[in-house]
Motif scaffolding. Structure first.
Motif, PDB file in Angstrom:
ATOM      1  N   ALA A  40      -9.926  12.457 -23.295  1.00 30.53           N
ATOM      2  CA  ALA A  40      -9.819  13.000 -21.949  1.00 30.53           C
ATOM      3  C   ALA A  40     -11.175  13.575 -21.536  1.00 30.53           C
ATOM      4  N   PRO A  41     -11.448  13.651 -20.223  1.00 33.70           N
ATOM      5  CA  PRO A  41     -12.731  14.190 -19.783  1.00 33.70           C
ATOM      6  C   PRO A  41     -12.924  15.645 -20.196  1.00 33.70           C
ATOM      7  N   GLY A  42     -14.170  16.024 -20.446  1.00 32.19           N
ATOM      8  CA  GLY A  42     -14.486  17.419 -20.715  1.00 32.19           C
ATOM      9  C   GLY A  42     -14.715  18.169 -19.415  1.00 32.19           C
ATOM     10  N   ILE A  43     -14.645  19.506 -19.466  1.00 36.67           N
ATOM     11  CA  ILE A  43     -14.929  20.343 -18.295  1.00 36.67           C
ATOM     12  C   ILE A  43     -15.864  21.473 -18.721  1.00 36.67           C
ATOM     13  N   PRO A  44     -16.642  22.022 -17.789  1.00 37.37           N
ATOM     14  CA  PRO A  44     -17.439  23.208 -18.118  1.00 37.37           C
ATOM     15  C   PRO A  44     -16.516  24.389 -18.432  1.00 37.37           C
ATOM     16  N   PHE A  45     -16.801  25.138 -19.480  1.00 36.44           N
ATOM     17  CA  PHE A  45     -15.974  26.290 -19.819  1.00 36.44           C
ATOM     18  C   PHE A  45     -16.190  27.395 -18.789  1.00 36.44           C
ATOM     19  N   PRO A  46     -15.111  28.064 -18.348  1.00 34.00           N
ATOM     20  CA  PRO A  46     -15.291  29.184 -17.413  1.00 34.00           C
ATOM     21  C   PRO A  46     -15.958  30.374 -18.120  1.00 34.00           C
TER      22      PRO A  46
ATOM     23  N   ASN B 102      -6.596  21.015 -12.689  1.00 30.56           N
ATOM     24  CA  ASN B 102      -6.761  21.878 -13.857  1.00 30.56           C
ATOM     25  C   ASN B 102      -6.594  21.050 -15.131  1.00 30.56           C
ATOM     26  N   ILE B 103      -6.824  21.668 -16.279  1.00 30.29           N
ATOM     27  CA  ILE B 103      -6.853  20.909 -17.542  1.00 30.29           C
ATOM     28  C   ILE B 103      -5.493  20.309 -17.896  1.00 30.29           C
TER      29      ILE B 103
END
Length: 333
Positions: free
Chosen positions: A151-157, A180-181
């Protein structure tokens, strides 16, 4: 005094009965895959998966006999032609095994939750363990071959946050928030399952003997293709990559490795699982536009499954699921 075992309930019989049909079908598919696989790393995982279906069917066959419960006809050697040319690539076989592991973990957890008798609970506890082992074996090999789809990664908040406005739920009009994730995960998983369906249905459509079934499998392929595009476009809207698909992993063979009966049952079963996956996505997501999309697509798949059921009945291939006694009919007899 001799102790008599507690009689099986509908909660235990339902997953046993459907599981017997599913294992019987998978057993024939895996026999064919084993005859065609060329990759020496994929072969032992196919052998492991096949051994699990044999183990499950042996347990259920013995259980049904001891309980005096009729054993389903399911599928036989007549439903597979191991000498038919290779229809799917070794990479696709590995991906198919991965999805078997995922499906097994889901099905056996539900079966365990609906079972009361200790021997049945032990059976499904063991099956949960082996299904997770099958998934891990396939995921490890897919990763080593560079084929594991993530699955795609996201920048951590930077910090935790709380939602400040109800518009966060909307997604239907105006300023739509990003996915959202949880929503990203469901979209990716549903792309992968539909990708499996795309490839299988292309192969089935090439090989089916019946014109009606050819048309049904083409329809299934086209539905899966459309759903992949719908989900992929939702990811692209947020500049996220969509997982790759597997339809290129089908050969040009037109000789059927499986009977029309097996291919139709497999198709209807996959579609039914897809409805469950979409329902889970609706429950897990919080954007109303996504719920609307999933409900619309569920309706389309539901109609497709219903039409498949009619084809099974028309060809006298649908085994009647055991159910409650028709009391009114007894009174009138």
């Amino acid at each position: 005094m001799q102790k008599h075992p507690i009689k099986l309930t509908s909660g235990e019989l339902a997953p046993l009965w459907t599981g017997y049909l599913g294992d019987s079908m998978a057993n024939r598919v895996l026999h064919y895959f084993l005859r065609k696989v060329e990759d020496d790393e994929v072969r032992p995982i196919l052998e492991y998966a096949l051994s699990l279906t044999n183990e499950h069917m042996t347990f259920m066959d013995k259980l049904f006999r001891s309980e005096g419960f009729p054993i389903p006809v399911a599928f036989t050697d007549e439903d597979v032609q191991p000498d038919a040319p290779k229809l799917f690539s070794d990479g696709f076989m590995l991906f198919y095994l991965r999805q078997m592991g995922i499906g097994g973990m889901t099905a056996y957890s539900l079966a365990l939750a609906s079972s009361a008798r200790l021997d049945i609970r032990d059976f499904y506890s063991h099956n949960l363990k082996t299904a997770s082992e099958l998934y891990n074996k396939t995921a490890t090999l897919l990763e080593s071959k560079g084929l594991l789809i993530r699955a795609p990664g996201i920048p951590f908040p930077d910090t935790t946050e709380f939602v400040q406005k109800e518009g966060w739920l909307n997604g239907l009009m105006g300023d739509r928030r990003p996915l959202n994730i949880i929503e990203i995960t469901h979209l990716c998983m549903n792309i992968l399952t539909n990708s499996l369906g795309q490839a299988l249905m292309q192969g089935f459509a090439q090989c089916a003997k019946s014109k009606a079934l050819k048309a049904y499998f083409v329809r299934a392929r086209d539905i899966a293709t459309k759903h992949v595009e719908v989900f992929s476009s939702l990811l692209r809207d947020d500049h996220l990559p969509a997982p790759q698909t597997w339809e290129a992993e089908v050969s040009d063979s037109v000789e059927p490795p499986f009977s029309d009966k097996l291919m139709l049952y497999h198709t209807v079963s996959l579609a039914g699982m897809g409805i469950g996956n979409y329902g889970a996505a609706v429950a897990g997501g919080m954007r109303r536009d996504l719920a609307s999309v999933y409900i619309r697509l569920m309706s389309e798949v539901g109609t497709f499954v219903d039409d498949g059921g009619e084809l099974l009945i028309r060809n006298e291939w649908m085994e009647k699921i055991p159910g409650a006694v028709e009391r009114d009919a007894l009174i009138q007899s």
